[in-house]
Design a protein around this motif. Sequence first.
Motif, mmCIF file in Angstrom:
data_model
loop_
_atom_site.group_PDB
_atom_site.id
_atom_site.type_symbol
_atom_site.label_atom_id
_atom_site.label_comp_id
_atom_site.label_asym_id
_atom_site.label_seq_id
_atom_site.Cartn_x
_atom_site.Cartn_y
_atom_site.Cartn_z
ATOM 1 N N THR A 45 39.461 -9.537 32.181
ATOM 2 C CA THR A 45 40.811 -10.119 32.171
ATOM 3 C C THR A 45 41.554 -9.647 30.918
ATOM 4 O O THR A 45 42.728 -9.290 30.979
ATOM 5 N N HIS A 87 28.771 -11.521 36.344
ATOM 6 C CA HIS A 87 28.314 -10.182 36.757
ATOM 7 C C HIS A 87 29.263 -9.528 37.757
ATOM 8 O O HIS A 87 28.837 -8.872 38.702
ATOM 9 N N ALA A 134 43.359 -15.437 27.985
ATOM 10 C CA ALA A 134 43.713 -14.229 28.739
ATOM 11 C C ALA A 134 44.417 -14.555 30.051
ATOM 12 O O ALA A 134 45.079 -13.711 30.633
HETATM 13 N N1 LIG Z 1 40.722 -20.751 31.450
HETATM 14 C C1 LIG Z 1 40.577 -19.446 31.224
HETATM 15 N N2 LIG Z 1 39.966 -18.662 32.136
HETATM 16 C C2 LIG Z 1 39.836 -17.341 31.856
HETATM 17 C C3 LIG Z 1 40.332 -16.769 30.658
HETATM 18 N N3 LIG Z 1 40.022 -15.439 30.676
HETATM 19 C C4 LIG Z 1 39.386 -15.203 31.834
HETATM 20 N N4 LIG Z 1 39.268 -16.339 32.556
HETATM 21 C C5 LIG Z 1 38.622 -16.500 33.876
HETATM 22 O O1 LIG Z 1 37.216 -16.340 33.694
HETATM 23 C C6 LIG Z 1 36.634 -15.736 34.853
HETATM 24 C C7 LIG Z 1 35.833 -14.506 34.452
HETATM 25 O O2 LIG Z 1 36.715 -13.508 33.978
HETATM 26 P P1 LIG Z 1 36.291 -11.968 33.944
HETATM 27 O O3 LIG Z 1 37.401 -11.249 33.252
HETATM 28 O O4 LIG Z 1 35.867 -11.490 35.295
HETATM 29 O O5 LIG Z 1 35.019 -12.048 32.992
HETATM 30 P P2 LIG Z 1 34.024 -10.872 32.516
HETATM 31 O O6 LIG Z 1 33.625 -11.189 31.123
HETATM 32 O O7 LIG Z 1 34.663 -9.547 32.758
HETATM 33 O O8 LIG Z 1 32.794 -11.091 33.498
HETATM 34 P P3 LIG Z 1 31.628 -10.036 33.967
HETATM 35 O O9 LIG Z 1 32.312 -8.805 34.453
HETATM 36 O O10 LIG Z 1 30.952 -10.791 35.048
HETATM 37 O O11 LIG Z 1 30.761 -9.805 32.770
HETATM 38 C C8 LIG Z 1 37.795 -15.440 35.794
HETATM 39 O O12 LIG Z 1 37.862 -16.490 36.733
HETATM 40 C C9 LIG Z 1 39.012 -15.439 34.883
HETATM 41 O O13 LIG Z 1 40.210 -15.786 35.553
HETATM 42 C C10 LIG Z 1 40.987 -17.639 29.708
HETATM 43 O O14 LIG Z 1 41.427 -17.237 28.635
HETATM 44 N N5 LIG Z 1 41.076 -18.951 30.053
#
Ligand SMILES: Nc1nc2c(ncn2[C@@H]2O[C@H](COP(=O)(O)OP(=O)(O)OP(=O)(O)O)[C@@H](O)[C@H]2O)c(=O)[nH]1
Length: 320
Positions: A49, A67, A191
């Motif tokens: 994100t 993941h 984010a």
């Molecule tokens: N409340 C909140 N949710 C967030 C924020 N940033 C990301 N998310 C949510 O967290 C979840 C995971 O986000 P990703 O960006 O897929 O996380 P990642 O670290 O890339 O995960 P992997 O690829 O599985 O390692 C999603 O549902 C996003 O919408 C934030 O700042 N606040």
Amino acid sequence: MPDRSMPIFASPADMNIRLPKVIRDFKQPEGAEIAKIVLIGSPNVGKSTIVNDLVKSNVSIVSLRPHTTRERIKAVLTQDNKQVLFYDTPGVVPEKNVSRLNRELVTASWKALEDSDHLLVVMDCHKLLEHGKVTESYIFERLGKMEPKIPATLVFNKIDLVKGKDEKLQEIAQKYQQLYPNFVKTIYTSANTPMVGIQELRTHLLSLTKAGPWLYPAEQKSDQSHLKRVEDIIRSELYGAIKVPYSIKQVNTGWTELEDGVLRIDQNLVVDRPGLKKIVVGSDGAVIRDITLNSRQLIGKALGRRIMLSLQVKVKTPKN
Ligand SMILES: Nc1nc2c(ncn2[C@@H]2O[C@H](COP(=O)(O)OP(=O)(O)OP(=O)(O)O)[C@@H](O)[C@H]2O)c(=O)[nH]1
Ligand SMILES: [Mg+2]
């Protein structure tokens, strides 16, 4: 060009559509500067994100499930004479849990570090405060063994979930600064919209570039091929819709230009047992229909054109 109403005798996507986008012949700006930045962190902390926010484009898929990112994705931010490359990596997990997962996934993340100028170590504030720091201490162990020690920025994401816990978070940040003395800064972010701290992070990262040639033209936001982008979107919709193991393979069987600029994409989703096929198809085909509709919309946005998408669920045979 085939008519949309006619049966399609499709041929799969060719190499131009499958291979990562590399454009070698483009004009370097005067005084070109570049930085390579790797994001590292536990699954689901918001790494992808953040990358999408930083480059202002959905280059890396995001989902509620851990993941989600399965391989390293390169995203590109270009401003004035500066280019920042972001390597979004799959989430890392403690060593003791690795056997349950695809080992390569985790190794790929650590490997990405070797070739970078700066690290973004991303953490989920809410998890830091609620559930202790098992995964995080594992990250510091690995960082401690790394030579040379690459400068890094600590990103405490999901700040929106922990309003009013600033002091406690600052204490944790200080502890981490001691564990890895090469942190140059801690930035608190949210984010998801409304974004917090993302502009601060972007400005900070743009200040890290050094003289060197750009790797991509200014307008390019990612090195992903069109087919990879399509398959990522379908995968995200698929695993977001149903709780099934991450074992379903995608095979492209058609990439066909139709009349009126419509692109028809045919993908097979290959499952390893008939029971799984039933789940993916859903009763009366409702599940696969929803996945197809949502994916089609997102692919249309990503590729900037009208899409016709056909998803066929197949059970694995010795041939496919
Ligand atoms: N409340 C909140 N949710 C967030 C924020 N940033 C990301 N998310 C949510 O967290 C979840 C995971 O986000 P990703 O960006 O897929 O996380 P990642 O670290 O890339 O995960 P992997 O690829 O599985 O390692 C999603 O549902 C996003 O919408 C934030 O700042 N606040
Ligand atoms: Mg991710």
